[in-house]
Design a protein around this motif. Sequence first.
Motif, mmCIF file in Angstrom:
data_model
loop_
_atom_site.group_PDB
_atom_site.id
_atom_site.type_symbol
_atom_site.label_atom_id
_atom_site.label_comp_id
_atom_site.label_asym_id
_atom_site.label_seq_id
_atom_site.Cartn_x
_atom_site.Cartn_y
_atom_site.Cartn_z
ATOM 1 N N MET A 1 0.879 -1.121 0.097
ATOM 2 C CA MET A 1 -0.071 -0.017 0.178
ATOM 3 C C MET A 1 0.867 1.187 -0.101
ATOM 4 O O MET A 1 1.842 1.380 0.677
ATOM 5 N N SER A 2 0.457 2.242 -0.765
ATOM 6 C CA SER A 2 1.386 3.356 -0.860
ATOM 7 C C SER A 2 1.237 4.419 0.260
ATOM 8 O O SER A 2 0.193 4.237 0.534
ATOM 9 N N GLU A 3 1.937 5.209 0.460
ATOM 10 C CA GLU A 3 1.978 6.169 1.593
ATOM 11 C C GLU A 3 0.752 7.253 0.973
ATOM 12 O O GLU A 3 0.835 7.604 -0.099
ATOM 13 N N GLN A 4 0.081 7.669 1.993
ATOM 14 C CA GLN A 4 -0.876 8.834 1.609
ATOM 15 C C GLN A 4 -0.011 10.304 1.474
ATOM 16 O O GLN A 4 1.182 10.338 1.735
ATOM 17 N N PRO A 5 -0.473 11.286 0.797
ATOM 18 C CA PRO A 5 -0.022 12.329 0.244
ATOM 19 C C PRO A 5 0.385 13.234 1.427
ATOM 20 O O PRO A 5 1.279 14.186 1.402
ATOM 21 N N TYR A 6 -0.260 13.065 2.544
ATOM 22 C CA TYR A 6 0.059 13.938 3.498
ATOM 23 C C TYR A 6 -0.015 13.309 4.988
ATOM 24 O O TYR A 6 -0.449 12.369 5.097
ATOM 25 N N VAL A 7 1.193 13.780 5.259
ATOM 26 C CA VAL A 7 1.624 13.271 6.673
ATOM 27 C C VAL A 7 2.073 14.230 7.672
ATOM 28 O O VAL A 7 2.551 15.083 7.330
ATOM 29 N N VAL A 8 1.746 13.804 9.037
ATOM 30 C CA VAL A 8 2.476 14.530 10.117
ATOM 31 C C VAL A 8 2.845 13.667 11.066
ATOM 32 O O VAL A 8 2.379 12.490 11.454
ATOM 33 N N GLU A 9 4.056 13.987 11.635
ATOM 34 C CA GLU A 9 4.877 13.366 12.495
ATOM 35 C C GLU A 9 5.210 14.092 13.735
ATOM 36 O O GLU A 9 5.527 15.344 13.473
ATOM 37 N N PHE A 10 4.973 13.638 14.966
ATOM 38 C CA PHE A 10 5.363 14.353 16.235
ATOM 39 C C PHE A 10 6.824 13.782 16.653
ATOM 40 O O PHE A 10 6.798 12.678 16.921
ATOM 41 N N TYR A 11 7.552 14.701 16.995
ATOM 42 C CA TYR A 11 9.023 14.533 17.618
ATOM 43 C C TYR A 11 9.050 15.024 18.942
ATOM 44 O O TYR A 11 9.079 16.545 19.116
ATOM 45 N N PRO A 12 9.253 14.326 20.064
ATOM 46 C CA PRO A 12 9.735 14.838 21.263
ATOM 47 C C PRO A 12 11.012 15.427 21.280
ATOM 48 O O PRO A 12 11.761 15.046 20.607
ATOM 49 N N GLU A 13 11.109 16.658 22.234
ATOM 50 C CA GLU A 13 12.532 17.121 22.378
ATOM 51 C C GLU A 13 13.581 16.007 22.191
ATOM 52 O O GLU A 13 13.652 15.147 23.059
ATOM 53 N N GLY A 67 3.644 10.441 -10.261
ATOM 54 C CA GLY A 67 3.409 11.969 -10.516
ATOM 55 C C GLY A 67 2.714 12.875 -9.571
ATOM 56 O O GLY A 67 2.029 13.849 -9.738
ATOM 57 N N CYS A 68 2.609 12.388 -8.186
ATOM 58 C CA CYS A 68 2.054 13.050 -7.468
ATOM 59 C C CYS A 68 2.828 13.729 -6.223
ATOM 60 O O CYS A 68 4.073 13.198 -5.857
ATOM 61 N N THR A 69 2.633 14.763 -5.578
ATOM 62 C CA THR A 69 3.129 15.462 -4.527
ATOM 63 C C THR A 69 2.909 14.971 -3.265
ATOM 64 O O THR A 69 1.810 14.794 -3.036
ATOM 65 N N HIS A 70 4.042 14.770 -2.432
ATOM 66 C CA HIS A 70 3.694 14.459 -1.035
ATOM 67 C C HIS A 70 4.333 15.633 -0.077
ATOM 68 O O HIS A 70 4.989 16.560 -0.313
ATOM 69 N N HIS A 71 3.410 16.003 0.928
ATOM 70 C CA HIS A 71 3.591 16.842 2.013
ATOM 71 C C HIS A 71 3.805 16.316 3.424
ATOM 72 O O HIS A 71 3.005 15.617 3.797
ATOM 73 N N LYS A 72 4.745 16.506 4.230
ATOM 74 C CA LYS A 72 5.234 15.832 5.458
ATOM 75 C C LYS A 72 5.404 16.961 6.445
ATOM 76 O O LYS A 72 6.263 17.793 6.114
ATOM 77 N N LEU A 73 4.764 17.212 7.414
ATOM 78 C CA LEU A 73 5.020 18.020 8.642
ATOM 79 C C LEU A 73 5.671 17.437 9.740
ATOM 80 O O LEU A 73 5.215 16.275 10.163
ATOM 81 N N MET A 74 6.865 17.884 10.025
ATOM 82 C CA MET A 74 7.570 17.369 11.189
ATOM 83 C C MET A 74 7.528 18.305 12.274
ATOM 84 O O MET A 74 7.892 19.236 12.383
ATOM 85 N N VAL A 75 6.609 18.072 13.273
ATOM 86 C CA VAL A 75 6.074 18.955 14.239
ATOM 87 C C VAL A 75 7.156 18.476 15.679
ATOM 88 O O VAL A 75 6.879 17.471 16.230
ATOM 89 N N HIS A 76 8.003 19.293 16.072
ATOM 90 C CA HIS A 76 8.600 19.050 17.235
ATOM 91 C C HIS A 76 8.026 19.611 18.382
ATOM 92 O O HIS A 76 7.300 20.784 18.466
ATOM 93 N N VAL A 77 7.961 18.977 19.760
ATOM 94 C CA VAL A 77 6.916 19.088 20.654
ATOM 95 C C VAL A 77 7.678 18.926 22.031
ATOM 96 O O VAL A 77 8.929 18.189 22.109
ATOM 97 N N ARG A 78 7.300 19.608 22.903
ATOM 98 C CA ARG A 78 7.661 19.038 24.432
ATOM 99 C C ARG A 78 6.390 18.919 25.401
ATOM 100 O O ARG A 78 5.297 19.741 25.173
ATOM 101 N N GLU A 79 6.206 17.864 26.214
ATOM 102 C CA GLU A 79 5.302 17.876 26.947
ATOM 103 C C GLU A 79 5.220 18.808 27.961
ATOM 104 O O GLU A 79 6.153 19.087 28.765
ATOM 105 N N PHE A 80 4.127 19.106 28.578
ATOM 106 C CA PHE A 80 3.951 20.070 29.651
ATOM 107 C C PHE A 80 2.463 19.556 30.497
ATOM 108 O O PHE A 80 1.588 18.950 30.016
#
Length: 85
Positions: A1-13, A67-80
Amino acid sequence: MSEQPYVVEFYPEGGDCWERLESQTPFQAFHVGDVVQHAFWHGSKSPETALLVTRVEHVLWKEQKAGCTHHKLMVHVREFDQQPS
């Protein structure tokens, strides 16, 4: 199965990817200072904490064969602790 065109990933500090979400439609924008509630994510062990966005990176690439474009967001976070003191 191919990857979806929109991805968001969350990274802790200072850590590796904690959560990855994929979609056929774009995610809303994330900005430094946003608060992300994660209590309902699979495997969340800290329902009394929230995530504060500290940095956002965008990665764009084109899949030549499809022929499609992908967009990944890499969101860096810290817990509080969101409970009042």
